[in-house]
Structure formats: structure tokens, C-alpha cells
Design an enzyme around this catalytic site. Structure first.
Site, PDB file in Angstrom:
ATOM      1  N   ASP A 248       0.817  -1.212   0.000  1.00 29.07           N
ATOM      2  CA  ASP A 248       0.000   0.000   0.000  1.00 29.07           C
ATOM      3  C   ASP A 248       0.856   1.270   0.000  1.00 29.07           C
ATOM      4  O   ASP A 248       1.845   1.362   0.728  1.00 29.07           O
ATOM      5  CB  ASP A 248      -0.868  -0.049   1.273  1.00 29.07           C
ATOM      6  CG  ASP A 248      -1.802   1.120   1.412  1.00 29.07           C
ATOM      7  OD1 ASP A 248      -2.705   1.246   0.586  1.00 29.07           O
ATOM      8  OD2 ASP A 248      -1.626   1.914   2.364  1.00 29.07           O
ATOM      9  N   GLU A 290       0.934  -0.500  -5.102  1.00 25.51           N
ATOM     10  CA  GLU A 290      -0.089   0.530  -5.266  1.00 25.51           C
ATOM     11  C   GLU A 290       0.581   1.890  -5.238  1.00 25.51           C
ATOM     12  O   GLU A 290       1.147   2.310  -4.232  1.00 25.51           O
ATOM     13  CB  GLU A 290      -1.130   0.452  -4.148  1.00 25.51           C
ATOM     14  CG  GLU A 290      -2.328   1.327  -4.413  1.00 25.51           C
ATOM     15  CD  GLU A 290      -2.599   2.389  -3.349  1.00 25.51           C
ATOM     16  OE1 GLU A 290      -3.623   3.061  -3.458  1.00 25.51           O
ATOM     17  OE2 GLU A 290      -1.784   2.578  -2.426  1.00 25.51           O
TER      18      GLU A 290
HETATM   19  C1  GLC Z   1      -4.094   3.488  -0.205  1.00 24.20           C
HETATM   20  C2  GLC Z   1      -5.485   2.937   0.021  1.00 24.20           C
HETATM   21  C3  GLC Z   1      -6.351   4.004   0.613  1.00 24.20           C
HETATM   22  C4  GLC Z   1      -5.744   4.450   1.928  1.00 24.20           C
HETATM   23  C5  GLC Z   1      -4.266   4.840   1.760  1.00 24.20           C
HETATM   24  C6  GLC Z   1      -3.561   4.963   3.080  1.00 24.20           C
HETATM   25  O1  GLC Z   1      -4.070   4.490  -1.131  1.00 24.20           O
HETATM   26  O2  GLC Z   1      -6.011   2.435  -1.180  1.00 24.20           O
HETATM   27  O3  GLC Z   1      -7.668   3.564   0.778  1.00 24.20           O
HETATM   28  O4  GLC Z   1      -6.455   5.546   2.410  1.00 24.20           O
HETATM   29  O5  GLC Z   1      -3.553   3.898   1.009  1.00 24.20           O
HETATM   30  O6  GLC Z   1      -3.263   3.714   3.630  1.00 24.20           O
END
Ligand code: GLC
Length: 607
Positions: A248, A290
Site C-alpha cells: 500500500d 499501489e
Molecule cells: C491506499 C489505500 C487508501 C488508503 C491509503 C492509506 O491508497 O487504497 O484507501 O487511504 O492507502 O493507507
């Protein structure tokens, strides 16, 4: 052996080679060794036989929240029949590790990486689910929140209890002098929800780096102990039997003064090390990155041909380009972006049209310039098109994190509401409903043919609309993203068996395309692809190739009939006689045109 050498080189490059660092490095090797010993024989067999599983065209993903879909993990085990019916073979289960109590950013504020959220079940329930799914051919991905921990995590609790060693796990300062300097160059992630990048904690009299919210503390990856600790957690999760880990928010993992603190070079070394480590211990574990940042930065997280980082990246850009093409009826941006980057052969995309997050309207600004548009104005157009304010818009999205200073905003909403189904219901105009259903099918058909793993957002398969009930929940009503995170409507899903319903139209078409995709090795995650410019900007043409084989798909992004000249296409694909697998039409490319009805999709395979 060579890999371990590379690991040490990277480790010492980042952390230096003091005695202290060398002993933390030894501790890392021990962590790896232990994890290797603890790996179950069944998982070792997967490591040996299925290390590249994520390339197969059989992978059809779905993202869901365990509680919203099935209440808990035990019940989720009983939902296998649902996934099998649609053809789902890969599940991304939204955050399920133990979060902090109260507001927790949908589970992205983790208190303990070794425990399951007690609302969802126990660790044994989770292991049971993983074992059962594995035997049924369904692979599982979970989130690994790597940039920050909840302020209730044991490291943060130590820091709050004045433990100096634990304070070093975070980025904190006694005065606001340095935080102020950071704030000069670091943009805010959630300017409305969480202005500034630091939170002052009176109990320790320190300013703590908190990119996402006051309760999510950014980790200090400049401390090798943080790296070791996060590796240990990662390997622990891998050994439970998880097949993919979603890393993440990776662009935030390294901070330097006078920078934006986004996508900094050392992050690539950290990810390279993660990759080397998992290659040694659990090679069939796939790393999914991500990074919702500029496309040219996203591709860097794949690493290079011989130095992998994440083998899979979310294709955030594709999602934006698809919505852009629907709003403008112009596929040129999609064409340019499809052909823009060569990704390494051992890498592939995670393609999606909706997810749990908002849509941030980041796009290829140079391309927009080259079409004669101003990128700022174009972004404003997209924001207002999708919040339904522009005349002629079919969308019922909702504006998110609007910043009155620069008018920037993002968009929330479900696929069906964004692509016109909600508007069609409200206006009761049947042609609008048909167009909306076609748009939704087109969007799914595109992610099913694009290089990578298609990821369906749970609920989109039954045309779920925006849901305002979150406004009644005090733990959710300040967070607009809940509008597209409703409880899965099982009653409604039954309608997918009733001819003539929206659910039926979407579900059955999706199911049919999923079945088709699985029969087409040319749609696997490695076969090359490119987009071909046609004589009309309304139609996107995607060509997939491997050796002497070709496949092409066409997508009409407009409500008009289109006549496509295929002279150029004929020269680029192998053979001239093709059949559209969706409707069964035959095409002889020696005839010079193909006709497409509004929003029609064709998937053509050589006879
Ligand atoms: C990523 C997740 C999001 C979250 C962020 C912080 O972007 O998809 O939902 O708020 O990380 O962890």
C-alpha cells in the site's frame, strides 16, 4: 547466492556498513532463514511449480470487503459457489489485519500485522479460508500497509511511552522548524480530511510525520530495524498461504527535505530488496504495488528487466483514460498511453475500472496538450463531467476532497452510477439505460483484454449504484468514499438470474466474457499489446500478439454507429478471416470496413 550478495550490497548502500548495520543485516538473514524453515510443504510446491501463476489468462480478480460481502471470514468460505459461477479465480480481500478501534481509514491503520481483525474472525479462520480457496483454485491477495502503522501499533505505543529506540521507528521532531520546511515542498494527501503532513502529540511534545491522518504514523525506513520488522511481517503473512501482497502507498515510503517526498529513489532499493527476499523465501508470492502517481512514475516500480521490484502494478492510468474516453468520446489518450511504456517481460498490470478509492484525475498532460487542450481545464472538465454538473453528462459521481484554493477535486461513485445507470433510472429513459448497460459492459470488456489481471470491484458485476447510507454512520460520514462501498446486496444479486434486469445484463455478459478470456492464451499477462489509431477517434482498437498469433478487440466509446476502415489493421494482424467471439459475427479483413453499433465491443480471433 548471487541474490543474497545483491541484497547485502543494497542493504549496505542504503544503511551504510557500520557494525550496527552489519548486525541488523545478520538479523535479517536470520528472519529469512526462519521463514524459509516455517514454510509449509504445500506452499513450497507452489513456489517450485507455480511461481509465475499471475501471468495466466485464467486469473480473474475481484476486490471485496469481507464484512460487507459476507460478514466474516467463516461465511466468506461458504461463498465459493458465487465466485465459481462468475469465474473469479483471484480475490483481493480488503484490509483484514487488526486495525485500530474507531476511525481506521477502512482498515489502513493497522495495529497488529500478526492478527486478524476480530470482527472478521480469527487467525485460524483466515488460514482455513486460504487452505480451502487454494484447493478450489482461488488465490488470495491481502493488503500490507507498508508506509505507516496505526498509532496504537506496539512500535508507536513505545514511542508514545517515550521509548527513544521506538521513536526512531518514526519521523518526529521536537519543534515545528523542520516540519515547516517539509510542508513547503510536500503536497497534502487529503487536504480537507487531513491538512498538513505532521501531527503534534502533546504527551511526547513531538511533531510526528502523518501523511494520511493523525492516527497513521509514517514509518522511518531510514532505520534498518524498521525494514527488518516489516520484512518479518511480510514473510509471516506469506507463510499463512497468501498468494499476493498489495504493498500500500509505496510512493510515500521515503522522506527527504526539499523534495515532494514522493517516489524518491531509495524506495526502489527497498522494493528491490523486498523482491529479492521473497524470491529467496517464498517465490510464488507476488508483489502488487499501489502507487497512484504519474504514469511515468508508476512504471518505474516494476523495476527493470533484471532487477524486479513489484511484478504487478495497479494501472491507475488506464482507469482514468477509460473514463476520459467515455466523457469525451475520444480514445486518443487511451491509444497513446497503451503504447507509451514498455514494461519488463516479467511484469504485468492489475487493470480495473473501479476500486474502493476515489478517482484522482491524473493523466498524461503532454498528450492533452498535443490535442490542443489545456490540462488544467481538461481536469476541471472531467471533475465536473463526473459529478454530473456538465450539460449532457450521464454521470452521478460525487466530488471528493474539493480544494477551494486550486479547485482540485477527485470523484467517488460506483461504476454503474458513473457510467449512467443511475441517471437512466432517475430520468426513466429507456435508451439511457441501454447506453449505460453497454458502457458498463464495454468497461469490463476492456480490462478483460488488456495486458494483465482484470480486477472487478465487488458489486459492479450486479450494477450496484451509489449508496448514501454511510451518511448515517458517525464512523463513516466524513469519508465520501463510502458511497461506493455499500453492503453487498444478496437479494439484488439474485436478479442476475432474471432476464431483463440490469443485474442480468451486466452479470451474464461479464460471465460470458470471463469464460471467453480463459480460452484465449493470447490474453495472458505477457503477450504483447498495442493500440491502433483508426479512422475515427471514437473507437479504441487493441491488438494482442504472440509469435504468429493475433487477436484484436474494438470498443466504440460513442453513442454513434461507426464504420471502421480496416486497411491498416489487415497489415498488422496475422490472417484475414476473423470471428467476433462475443456476437459471433465473421469479418473478412479484405473487405475494407467493420461496422460497430453504439458502445459495441468486438473480440476477434482468427478462424
Ligand atoms: C491506499 C489505500 C487508501 C488508503 C491509503 C492509506 O491508497 O487504497 O484507501 O487511504 O492507502 O493507507
Amino acid at each position: 547466492m548471487k541474490k543474497v550478495f545483491e541484497l547485502k550490497t543494497l542493504y549496505t548502500q542504503i544503511y551504510g556498513s557500520s557494525q550496527h548495520v552489519l548486525s541488523t543485516y545478520d538479523a535479517l538473514l536470520e528472519i529469512m532463514q526462519k521463514a524459509k524453515q516455517n514454510r509449509k510443504p504445500e506452499l513450497i510446491r507452489m513456489d517450485q511449480n507455480q511461481a509465475l501463476w499471475y501471468f495466466s489468462q485464467d486469473n480473474i480478480g475481484m476486490t471485496l470487503y469481507v464484512d460487507l460481502f459476507a460478514k466474516d471470514l467463516k461465511n466468506l468460505v461458504d461463498k465459493i459457489a458465487y465466485f465459481k459461477d462468475l469465474g473469479i479465480t483471484y480475490l483481493h480481500l480488503m484490509p483484514l489485519l487488526k486495525p485500530r478501534n474507531g476511525e481506521n481509514d477502512g482498515g489502513y491503520a493497522v495495529e497488529d500485522y500478526r492478527q486478524i481483525d476480530p470482527r472478521l474472525g480469527s487467525l485460524d479462520d483466515f488460514i482455513n479460508l486460504l487452505d480451502t480457496y487454494r484447493h478450489e483454485g482461488i488465490r488470495v491477495c491481502i493488503d500490507y500497509v507498508v508506509n505507516h502503522v496505526a498509532k496504537e501499533h506496539e512500535w508507536a505505543k513505545g514511542a508514545l511511552a517515550h521509548d527513544k529506540e521506538k521513536q526512531d521507528y518514526f519521523i518526529m521532531y521536537d519543534t515545528d522548524e523542520i516540519p515547516k520546511l517539509y510542508n513547503q515542498t510536500v503536497p497534502e494527501v487529503l487536504p480537507i480530511k487531513c491538512p498538513g503532513n505532521f501531527t503534534y502529540y502533546t504527551e511526547i511534545e513531538k511533531y510526528v510525520f502523518t501523511s494520511f491522518s493523525d492516527f497513521q504514523w509514517d514509518l522511518n525506513f531510514k532505520n534498518p530495524k524498521v525494514f527488518n520488522g516489516m520484512v518479518e511481517n511480510l514473510l509471516y503473512l506469506a507463510n499463512l498461504g497468501v498468494n499476493m501482497i498489495r504493498l500500500d502507498a509505496i510512493p510515500f515510503m521515503w522522506k527527504e527535505l526539499n523534495t515532494t517526498c514522493r517516489n524518491l529513489e531509495p524506495i526502489h532499493d527497498l522494493l528491490r530488496m523486498f523482491h529479492l527476499i521473497k524470491g529467496e523465501v517464498c517465490p510464488s508470492l507476488a508483489l502488487l504495488g499501489e502507487a497512484i502517481v504519474q504514469p511515468e512514475e508508476i512504471v518505474k516500480y516494476f523495476g527493470s528487466e533484471d532487477q524486479s521490484e513489484c511484478e504487478i502494478m495497479y494501472n491507475a492510468n488506464l482507469m482514468v483514460d477509460i473514463y476520459n474516453a467515455f466523457a469525451t468520446r475520444d480514445v486518443r489518450l487511451l491509444n497513446i498511453d497503451t503504447n507509451r511504456f514498455q514494461i519488463p517481460s516479467q511484469a504485468t498490470w492489475m487493470n480495473y475500472v473501479r476500486c474502493h478509492d476515489d478517482i484522482g484525475w491524473g493523466f498524461n498532460e503532454d498528450a492533452i496538450h498535443s490535442f490542443g487542450f489545456d490540462p488544467f481545464a481538461h481536469k476541471q472538465f472531467l471533475i465536473h463531467f463526473y459529478d454530473g454538473e456538465i450539460e449532457g453528462s450521464f454521470s452521478k459521481g460525487e466530488r471528493y476532497q474539493y480544494n477551494p484554493l486550486n479547485h482540485d477535486a477527485r470523484t467517488n461513485g460506483t461504476l454503474a452510477s458513473l457510467l449512467g445507470l443511475q441517471e437512466a433510472h432517475e430520468t426513466k429513459e429507456s435508451f439511457k439505460r441501454i447506453e449505460a448497460l453497454r458502457r458498463i459492459n464495454l468497461a469490463h470488456a476492456l480490462i478483460l483484454a488488456y495486458r494483465g489481471i482484470p480486477l472487478i470491484y465487488s458489486g459492479d458485476e450486479i450494477a450496484t449504484l451509489n449508496d448514501q447510507s454511510y451518511l448515517l454512520d458517525p464512523a463513516k460520514n466524513l469519508e465520501g468514499r463510502w458511497v461506493h462501498r455499500p453492503i453487498f446486496d444478496w437479494k439484488r444479486s439474485k436478479l442476475s438470474q432474471h432476464m431483463g434486469t440490469d443485474e442480468y445484463e451486466i452479470y451474464l455478459n461479464l460471465k460470458k466474457m470471463i469464460e471467453l478470456r480463459k480460452t484465449l492464451p493470447l490474453l495472458d499477462g505477457q503477450a504483447s499489446q498495442f493500440a491502433l489509431d483508426l479512422n475515427t477517434n471514437h473507437v479504441y482498437c487493441l491488438i494482442r500478439h504472440r509469435e504468429n498469433q493475433s487477436f484484436f478487440a474494438m470498443y466504440n466509446f460513442s453513442e454513434f454507429h461507426e464504420r471502421i476502415n480496416v486497411d491498416h489493421l489487415r497489415q498488422l494482424v496475422n490472417g484475414t478471416h476473423y470471428t467476433d467471439l462475443i456476437q459471433g459475427r465473421s469479418f473478412n479483413l479484405n473487405n475494407s470496413t467493420i461496422e460497430l453499433s453504439p458502445y459495441e465491443v468486438i473480440w476477434c480471433k482468427k478462424d
